[in-house]
Design a protein around this motif. Structure first.
Motif, PDB file in Angstrom:
ATOM      1  N   ALA A  64     -65.144 -85.938 -37.817  1.00  0.00           N
ATOM      2  CA  ALA A  64     -64.760 -86.977 -38.777  1.00  0.00           C
ATOM      3  C   ALA A  64     -63.858 -87.983 -38.072  1.00  0.00           C
ATOM      4  N   ALA A  65     -64.168 -89.248 -38.228  1.00  0.00           N
ATOM      5  CA  ALA A  65     -63.490 -90.307 -37.478  1.00  0.00           C
ATOM      6  C   ALA A  65     -61.996 -90.412 -37.775  1.00  0.00           C
ATOM      7  N   ASN A  66     -61.594 -90.172 -39.018  1.00  0.00           N
ATOM      8  CA  ASN A  66     -60.185 -90.399 -39.334  1.00  0.00           C
ATOM      9  C   ASN A  66     -59.399 -89.121 -39.604  1.00  0.00           C
ATOM     10  N   SER A  67     -59.904 -87.959 -39.174  1.00  0.00           N
ATOM     11  CA  SER A  67     -59.121 -86.739 -39.362  1.00  0.00           C
ATOM     12  C   SER A  67     -58.354 -86.446 -38.078  1.00  0.00           C
ATOM     13  N   TYR A  68     -57.048 -86.333 -38.193  1.00  0.00           N
ATOM     14  CA  TYR A  68     -56.193 -86.068 -37.038  1.00  0.00           C
ATOM     15  C   TYR A  68     -55.459 -84.759 -37.272  1.00  0.00           C
ATOM     16  N   LYS A  69     -54.999 -84.121 -36.187  1.00  0.00           N
ATOM     17  CA  LYS A  69     -54.244 -82.873 -36.296  1.00  0.00           C
ATOM     18  C   LYS A  69     -52.942 -83.030 -35.516  1.00  0.00           C
TER      19      LYS A  69
ATOM     20  N   VAL B   8     -53.189 -86.198 -33.094  1.00  0.00           N
ATOM     21  CA  VAL B   8     -54.277 -86.416 -32.131  1.00  0.00           C
ATOM     22  C   VAL B   8     -55.616 -86.145 -32.806  1.00  0.00           C
ATOM     23  N   PRO B   9     -56.714 -86.686 -32.247  1.00  0.00           N
ATOM     24  CA  PRO B   9     -58.041 -86.404 -32.802  1.00  0.00           C
ATOM     25  C   PRO B   9     -58.391 -84.924 -32.660  1.00  0.00           C
ATOM     26  N   PRO B  10     -59.325 -84.420 -33.477  1.00  0.00           N
ATOM     27  CA  PRO B  10     -59.645 -82.987 -33.474  1.00  0.00           C
ATOM     28  C   PRO B  10     -60.234 -82.463 -32.161  1.00  0.00           C
ATOM     29  N   PHE B  11     -60.796 -83.335 -31.318  1.00  0.00           N
ATOM     30  CA  PHE B  11     -61.417 -82.866 -30.071  1.00  0.00           C
ATOM     31  C   PHE B  11     -60.413 -82.656 -28.935  1.00  0.00           C
ATOM     32  N   ILE B  12     -59.136 -82.968 -29.138  1.00  0.00           N
ATOM     33  CA  ILE B  12     -58.118 -82.784 -28.107  1.00  0.00           C
ATOM     34  C   ILE B  12     -57.600 -81.344 -28.183  1.00  0.00           C
ATOM     35  N   GLY B  13     -57.560 -80.680 -27.020  1.00  0.00           N
ATOM     36  CA  GLY B  13     -57.097 -79.292 -26.966  1.00  0.00           C
ATOM     37  C   GLY B  13     -55.797 -79.160 -26.199  1.00  0.00           C
ATOM     38  N   THR B  14     -55.278 -77.933 -26.132  1.00  0.00           N
ATOM     39  CA  THR B  14     -54.048 -77.648 -25.397  1.00  0.00           C
ATOM     40  C   THR B  14     -54.283 -77.862 -23.900  1.00  0.00           C
ATOM     41  N   ASP B  15     -53.248 -78.269 -23.178  1.00  0.00           N
ATOM     42  CA  ASP B  15     -53.261 -78.539 -21.727  1.00  0.00           C
ATOM     43  C   ASP B  15     -54.109 -79.750 -21.347  1.00  0.00           C
ATOM     44  N   GLU B  16     -54.422 -80.620 -22.289  1.00  0.00           N
ATOM     45  CA  GLU B  16     -55.158 -81.850 -21.960  1.00  0.00           C
ATOM     46  C   GLU B  16     -54.177 -82.978 -21.757  1.00  0.00           C
ATOM     47  N   ASP B  17     -54.480 -83.859 -20.796  1.00  0.00           N
ATOM     48  CA  ASP B  17     -53.677 -85.060 -20.585  1.00  0.00           C
ATOM     49  C   ASP B  17     -54.210 -86.161 -21.493  1.00  0.00           C
TER      50      ASP B  17
END
Length: 187
Positions: free
Chosen positions: A147-152, A164-173
């Motif tokens: 979803a374009a506008n769902s952030y966590k 951040v957007p949902p596709f960003i994970g831990t230890d990512e720059d």
């Protein structure tokens, strides 16, 4: 110093007004049906951060101040003071850490910043517009959640909490916009 008319004030201009240095934050030009036109200007004091709303008519004259900008390298912090070094003369200066306000966590060791001077007095520090930070804590990536506008929520390596957007994970720059304090893009 050049004097400008009240209707020539633009956002970002630095003015000498009421015995202080003020930056124009917002400018709204008003043309009432009766009476002369004026500029409604929101000013921010560069020394103590106070705000002021002022009206300037077109015939009012104000002193426009030119600030000198020098590129300086951040070295370290000691006792609430930030130490910067001039990249040309290698001269070091100390500025209070609260000068940066809520942008302070984005200042990194060795970072080049622009320090604005009025004569010999340093008034403000401009960070680079984009800074790379590492995500140290966030919810796991969920497949298919696009979803374009769902952030966590996420916590960065400097302790700042952002969305951040949902596709960003831990230890990512990721790249952060320092002016807005928001996620910009993946690094």
């Amino acid at each position: 110093m050049p004097k400008i008319n009240g209707n020539e004030i633009r956002p970002g201009n630095v003015l000498e007004h009421d015995g202080g240095l003020w930056a124009a934050v917002k400018v709204n030009h008003v043309k009432p049906g009766k009476g002369g036109a004026f500029a409604q200007v929101e000013l921010k004091n560069l020394r103590d951060g106070r705000k002021l709303n002022e009206r300037f008519r077109s015939e009012d004259k104000v002193e426009q101040v030119r600030l000198e900008t020098k590129d300086q390298q951040f070295l370290y912090e000691t006792d609430g003071m930030l130490v910067f070094m001039d990249s040309e003369t290698y001269e070091q200066i100390e500025l209070p850490a609260d000068l940066l306000g809520d942008r302070r966590p984005f200042l990194q060791d060795g970072m080049m910043v622009a320090v604005e001077y009025y004569g010999e007095e340093a008034l403000s520090v401009r960070l680079p517009q984009k800074v790379t930070c590492k995500v140290v804590e966030t919810e796991p990536v969920v497949k298919g959640q696009t979803a374009a506008n769902s952030y966590k929520p996420a916590v960065l390596d400097n302790g700042v909490r952002i969305m951040v957007p949902p596709f960003i994970g831990t230890d990512e720059d990721i790249i952060i916009n320092t002016e807005l304090g928001e996620y910009s893009e993946r690094a």
